[in-house]
Design an enzyme around this catalytic site. Structure first.
Site, short mmCIF file in Angstrom:
data_model
loop_
_atom_site.label_atom_id
_atom_site.label_comp_id
_atom_site.label_asym_id
_atom_site.label_seq_id
_atom_site.Cartn_x
_atom_site.Cartn_y
_atom_site.Cartn_z
N ALA A 13 -18.63 -43.39 48.05
CA ALA A 13 -17.93 -42.69 46.97
C ALA A 13 -18.79 -42.63 45.72
O ALA A 13 -18.91 -41.57 45.08
CB ALA A 13 -16.60 -43.38 46.67
N CYS A 44 -21.74 -46.85 58.24
CA CYS A 44 -21.25 -46.38 59.54
C CYS A 44 -22.36 -46.35 60.58
O CYS A 44 -22.10 -46.39 61.78
CB CYS A 44 -20.65 -44.98 59.40
SG CYS A 44 -19.12 -44.95 58.44
N ALA A 106 -15.55 -46.77 41.82
CA ALA A 106 -15.81 -46.55 43.24
C ALA A 106 -16.18 -47.90 43.86
O ALA A 106 -17.25 -48.06 44.46
CB ALA A 106 -16.91 -45.53 43.44
N GLY A 239 -10.61 -55.23 59.96
CA GLY A 239 -10.15 -54.23 59.01
C GLY A 239 -10.67 -54.49 57.60
O GLY A 239 -11.26 -55.53 57.31
N ASN A 277 -10.25 -39.69 31.10
CA ASN A 277 -11.70 -39.87 31.28
C ASN A 277 -12.05 -41.00 32.24
O ASN A 277 -13.19 -41.45 32.28
CB ASN A 277 -12.38 -40.12 29.93
CG ASN A 277 -11.99 -41.45 29.31
OD1 ASN A 277 -10.90 -41.96 29.56
ND2 ASN A 277 -12.87 -42.01 28.49
N TYR A 279 -11.75 -42.03 36.35
CA TYR A 279 -11.46 -41.55 37.70
C TYR A 279 -11.66 -42.69 38.71
O TYR A 279 -12.32 -43.68 38.43
CB TYR A 279 -12.39 -40.40 38.07
CG TYR A 279 -12.27 -39.19 37.19
CD1 TYR A 279 -11.42 -38.14 37.52
CD2 TYR A 279 -13.03 -39.08 36.02
CE1 TYR A 279 -11.32 -37.01 36.72
CE2 TYR A 279 -12.93 -37.94 35.21
CZ TYR A 279 -12.08 -36.93 35.57
OH TYR A 279 -11.97 -35.81 34.77
N GLY A 282 -12.83 -43.05 46.78
CA GLY A 282 -13.31 -43.84 47.91
C GLY A 282 -12.30 -44.79 48.51
O GLY A 282 -11.08 -44.61 48.39
N VAL A 330 -13.84 -39.38 64.00
CA VAL A 330 -14.53 -39.40 65.29
C VAL A 330 -15.39 -40.66 65.38
O VAL A 330 -15.79 -41.23 64.38
CB VAL A 330 -15.41 -38.15 65.49
CG1 VAL A 330 -14.57 -36.90 65.60
CG2 VAL A 330 -16.44 -38.01 64.38
#
Length: 447
Positions: A13, A44, A106, A239, A277, A279, A282, A330
């Site tokens: 992210a 990944c 993030a 997890g 301002n 954010y 992710g 996938v």
């Protein structure tokens, strides 16, 4: 005066947001702060490096110097200790305060480590970053390591189990629930994946609690229910949880799924209002599911890519919004490609949704064409409108394009009858003239 943008976190992210802002070629001063010592890393890709497909170092896509040479204040080994929303600043572990005009949180996710006696023993690992990968790689290449236990049965857990199996390490996969890939596949589809892994002599002990990890300094065995399994290496891969402590301490609202609550523009919320301002993006962010319309998490790189574009657009006044997610997923598990999009039957039941399902397995090419593979597809439709709400596929052939196609079908509100009659391309070298998707839709209609 240039806009001062601070990004906390350098995972997918944070990196995608940084790259989206860089593409604007605007007058900005960007600072990215991350805890570890690496640059942009594809976590990944870690299990496949452990499987020996490529060197582990290859998953570091860009080193810190790449960003630094482009004028980014890219800081590794840097931990943010406080966010001060009133002062528009963050504090790092050295005590230095950095002011911002725009802040992007993030902070990603962290592994869920079960409260098991012995989890602190040497030889117990998680799979959260490059350094974890390095430690596991060293351990699995130790000639004295003969047995491994993987706690968890999601995609990463199973891919790590395959890596151990390829390295001639006797491997056991365990989890308290009786099903593998539970968030992704229905039991009848997931069982095919389990059978494939069992053919590789990976053992499964499912539906039993991991009672203890035993050893004297180093791990020696794992007690699963009343079965003691030898283990020289244990990977806790049960997890991930949103890493929201920093945001929570700043008074930012956390949603019911455990992720940071945002509006459609990805502004965070404090008290009754959203902060224009600040954010978040992710793994640490709560999103809305496009089928159930309920809050959930979507810890996928593809989700981060879209969120990064939304944040970059909004910082520069383009007013983009982030839509509810389908989270197409996938994975390649021992050569078997697995795909899913939308809801599973379990999710439908949880939210009181009645669905009809259709399932079909058939070759991807005509019987006379060499090298053909089988594809198993399951489609889920709303029982009343017949709209497609979920799809699951397993095959040794290409699955990702099919899942993307079905994502578009769900977004466009396609019904079972439309999928049954949908025109499909045909050439014997790449496809059948009577496609598995049309047959699965017809099966659902017969139900």
């Amino acid at each position: 005066m240039s806009k001062r943008i601070v990004i906390i976190g350098g995972g997918d992210a944070g990196t995608y947001t940084l790259e989206a802002i860089m593409k604007r070629k605007e007058d900005v001063a960007i600072t990215l702060l991350k805890k570890d010592r690496y640059g942009s890393v594809s976590i990944c890709g870690l299990p496949f490096a452990l499987q020996g497909i490529y060197p582990l170092k290859d998953i570091e896509l860009q080193e810190p110097e790449f960003f630094q040479s482009r004028g980014i204040d890219y800081r590794t080994l840097t931990e943010v200790t406080e966010i001060n929303l009133e002062a528009n600043s963050v504090t790092i572990q050295t005590g230095e305060e950095l002011e911002y005009d725009y802040l992007v949180i993030a902070t990603g996710s962290r592994p869920f480590i079960p409260s098991i006696p012995g989890v602190e023993l040497e030889g117990v690992y998680t799979v959260k970053d490059m350094e974890d990968g390095e430690r596991i790689e060293v351990a699995m290449n130790d000639p004295g390591v003969k047995n491994a236990v993987v706690i968890g049965a999601g995609t990463i857990a199973l891919q790590v189990a395959v890596a151990f199996s390829k390295n001639n390490i006797k491997t056991t996969v365990t989890k308290p629930r009786p099903l593998i890939l539970r968030s992704m596949l229905d039991p009848d589809i997931a069982s095919k994946v389990q059978k494939k892994l069992e053919e590789l002599e990976i053992r499964f002990i499912l539906g039993k609690e991991t009672v203890a990890i035993k050893g004297d300094g180093d791990v020696k065995s794992v007690l699963i229910g009343d079965t003691e399994v030898p283990a020289d290496i244990v990977v806790a891969c049960a997890g991930m949880r949103p890493n929201v402590d920093l945001a929570k301490e700043a008074g930012i609202e956390i949603g019911e799924s455990g992720g940071i609550a945002t509006d459609p523009f990805l502004h965070v919320k404090k008290g009754r209002g959203y902060i224009d301002n600040v954010y978040a993006a992710g793994d640490c962010v709560e999103v809305i599911d496009a089928i159930t319309h309920r809050p959930r998490l979507s810890m996928l790189a593809s989700t981060c890519v879209t969120q990064a574009k939304v944040i970059s657009d909004n910082i520069f006044g383009d007013n983009s919004s982030f839509d509810p997610v389908l989270s197409p997923t996938v994975a390649n598990i021992a050569g078997l490609q697995v795909g899913s999009v939308g809801i599973t039957s379990e999710t439908a039941k949880r939210y009181g949704m009645k669905v009809i399902t259709g399932k079909k397995e058939k070759p991807t090419k005509p019987r006379y064409y060499p090298g053909r593979k089988s594809m198993l597809m399951k489609l889920l439709f709303d029982a009343y409108s017949e709209r497609l709400v979920g799809a699951q596929i397993i095959s040794e052939d290409q699955v990702a394009d099919r899942i993307d196609e079905l994502s578009i079908a769900i977004r466009s509100g396609m019904r079972a009858r439309e999928l049954r009659m949908m025109e499909k391309s045909f050439d014997p070298s790449v496809a059948l003239h009577r496609d598995v998707m049309a047959d699965a839709a017809e099966d659902a209609l017969n139900v």
